[in-house]
Write a protein that holds these residues in place. Sequence first.
Motif, short mmCIF file in Angstrom:
data_model
loop_
_atom_site.label_atom_id
_atom_site.label_comp_id
_atom_site.label_asym_id
_atom_site.label_seq_id
_atom_site.Cartn_x
_atom_site.Cartn_y
_atom_site.Cartn_z
N PHE A 8 0.70 -1.01 0.09
CA PHE A 8 0.26 -0.11 -0.02
C PHE A 8 0.80 1.16 -0.10
CE2 PHE A 8 -2.12 3.55 2.38
CZ PHE A 8 -3.20 3.68 1.49
N TRP A 9 0.68 2.16 -1.24
CA TRP A 9 1.43 3.19 -1.03
C TRP A 9 0.52 4.52 -1.25
CZ3 TRP A 9 6.11 2.13 0.56
CH2 TRP A 9 6.72 0.90 0.27
N GLY A 10 0.25 5.10 0.00
CA GLY A 10 -1.00 5.76 -0.04
C GLY A 10 -0.87 7.02 -0.93
N GLU A 11 -1.78 7.53 -1.49
CA GLU A 11 -1.77 9.00 -2.15
C GLU A 11 -2.75 9.74 -1.05
OE1 GLU A 11 -4.03 7.83 -5.73
OE2 GLU A 11 -1.99 8.00 -6.86
N PRO A 12 -2.43 11.21 -1.06
CA PRO A 12 -3.17 12.16 -0.36
C PRO A 12 -4.63 11.97 -0.04
CG PRO A 12 -1.32 13.34 -1.62
CD PRO A 12 -1.58 12.11 -2.40
N PHE A 38 3.00 2.45 -7.57
CA PHE A 38 4.22 2.28 -7.32
C PHE A 38 4.99 2.99 -6.13
CE2 PHE A 38 4.33 6.35 -9.76
CZ PHE A 38 5.20 6.97 -9.01
N PRO A 39 5.87 2.60 -5.53
CA PRO A 39 6.25 3.20 -4.00
C PRO A 39 6.48 4.72 -4.31
CG PRO A 39 7.41 1.06 -4.23
CD PRO A 39 6.60 1.53 -5.61
N THR A 40 5.73 5.37 -3.26
CA THR A 40 5.95 7.05 -3.20
C THR A 40 7.21 7.41 -2.41
OG1 THR A 40 4.43 6.93 -1.24
CG2 THR A 40 3.43 7.37 -3.15
N ARG A 41 7.60 8.37 -2.81
CA ARG A 41 8.72 8.99 -2.19
C ARG A 41 8.41 9.17 -0.32
NH1 ARG A 41 13.47 11.89 -2.13
NH2 ARG A 41 13.57 13.49 -0.62
N SER A 42 7.28 9.66 -0.21
CA SER A 42 6.98 9.52 1.39
C SER A 42 6.81 8.07 1.77
CB SER A 42 5.63 10.11 1.39
OG SER A 42 4.72 9.33 0.58
N GLY A 43 6.48 7.20 1.32
CA GLY A 43 6.39 5.78 1.76
C GLY A 43 7.75 5.33 1.96
N ALA A 51 15.61 14.64 12.61
CA ALA A 51 16.16 13.38 11.72
C ALA A 51 15.34 13.01 10.54
CB ALA A 51 16.10 12.19 12.95
N LEU A 52 14.12 13.08 10.48
CA LEU A 52 13.20 13.03 9.40
C LEU A 52 13.51 13.67 8.15
CD1 LEU A 52 9.61 12.09 11.05
CD2 LEU A 52 11.26 10.48 9.80
N GLN A 53 13.61 15.06 8.53
CA GLN A 53 13.97 16.08 7.67
C GLN A 53 15.54 15.87 6.94
OE1 GLN A 53 11.80 18.85 6.28
NE2 GLN A 53 13.33 18.33 4.76
N ASN A 54 16.38 15.81 7.80
CA ASN A 54 17.69 15.09 7.53
C ASN A 54 17.74 14.03 6.48
OD1 ASN A 54 20.81 15.75 7.24
ND2 ASN A 54 20.79 13.96 9.01
N LEU A 55 16.89 12.92 6.87
CA LEU A 55 16.72 11.58 5.77
C LEU A 55 16.30 12.24 4.52
CD1 LEU A 55 16.88 8.93 5.07
CD2 LEU A 55 14.59 8.44 6.49
N ALA A 56 15.28 13.01 4.52
CA ALA A 56 14.46 13.52 3.40
C ALA A 56 15.40 14.38 2.59
CB ALA A 56 13.34 14.29 3.50
N ARG A 116 1.84 14.41 -5.63
CA ARG A 116 2.09 15.10 -4.27
C ARG A 116 2.56 13.98 -3.16
NH1 ARG A 116 -3.03 16.63 -1.89
NH2 ARG A 116 -1.92 17.58 -0.16
N ASP A 117 3.75 13.97 -3.34
CA ASP A 117 4.36 12.66 -2.21
C ASP A 117 5.60 13.27 -1.65
OD1 ASP A 117 6.35 12.81 -4.40
OD2 ASP A 117 6.23 10.47 -4.64
N GLU A 118 5.86 14.49 -1.53
CA GLU A 118 7.07 15.14 -0.85
C GLU A 118 6.41 15.43 0.57
OE1 GLU A 118 10.59 15.89 0.24
OE2 GLU A 118 10.43 15.64 -1.98
N PRO A 119 6.93 14.62 1.73
CA PRO A 119 6.18 15.17 3.04
C PRO A 119 6.75 16.39 3.38
CG PRO A 119 8.05 13.36 3.11
CD PRO A 119 7.78 13.51 1.71
N ILE A 120 5.94 17.11 4.16
CA ILE A 120 6.44 18.32 4.82
C ILE A 120 6.48 17.96 6.28
CG2 ILE A 120 5.51 20.80 5.15
CD1 ILE A 120 3.77 20.68 2.71
N VAL A 121 7.75 17.80 6.63
CA VAL A 121 7.96 17.08 7.89
C VAL A 121 7.61 17.81 9.13
CG1 VAL A 121 9.97 16.47 9.43
CG2 VAL A 121 10.06 16.03 7.10
N HIS A 122 7.56 19.39 9.12
CA HIS A 122 7.05 20.22 10.10
C HIS A 122 5.39 20.23 10.07
CE1 HIS A 122 7.31 23.01 6.91
NE2 HIS A 122 6.47 23.75 7.56
#
Length: 223
Positions: free
Chosen positions: A15-19, A30-35, A53-58, A197-203
């Motif tokens: 499961f690779w969720g869409e917004p 297919f696998p999303t960037r956020s996933g 740490a999540l933002q640094n990974l992204a 729309r698969d770029e997570p906004i970490v904050h």
Amino acid sequence: MTDYLLLKLAGPMQFWGEPTFEGTRPTAPFPTRSGMLGLLAACLGIRRNEREALQNLADSVRFAVRCDQQRDDGSSNNVVKLTDYHTVQDARESYTGLKSHSTIQTWREYLCDAAFTVALWQNAAGSVSLADLASAVQKPVFTPYLGRRSCPLSEPLYVAEIDAVNPAEAMQKAKPCPGVIYSEQSITKDDRRYRVRDEPIVHMPRQFASREWFVYSGESPCT
């Protein structure tokens, strides 16, 4: 030449969720960037509230995904979608407001019998190295899964570490296989673009920014 870490995402369900909200939960094909960032974060032991740490990974990694059309035995990989029906409590029904309902109906899609090869490489903006990621996917802190906890992997994540001209060549070196490639880096001048729309906004948890994948379709994209 660029260094790449290759991963295999294979399992009976993915499961690779869409917004969206709870009413209908479609899966991307297919696998999303956020996933994939979430999967790597689990392997590294990063918790959801560790936003720095999540933002640094992204900031550290970029991806390319090949939708593998063949199994290891050479047979065709026939992917189908399954829709799971159930009910959810305390859920939002839509984007139009904050109204919550005690119980709603929900339909959730899954990809069945899908397999993907992922090439990832380091981006200079972050400090998480490919060596860190290679170690983490081979000995994860938290159990990785394919988008949901009910979607376990059927094969080891780690495939290889390879140097190549581009992500498509890296995947072909590891295991040639036909399949459409979605890449965060352009591969050829004939690439098409696919906006998602698969770029997570970490904050801002559960919020995503729009961006584009470069799409290449062909059996031998490295040539």
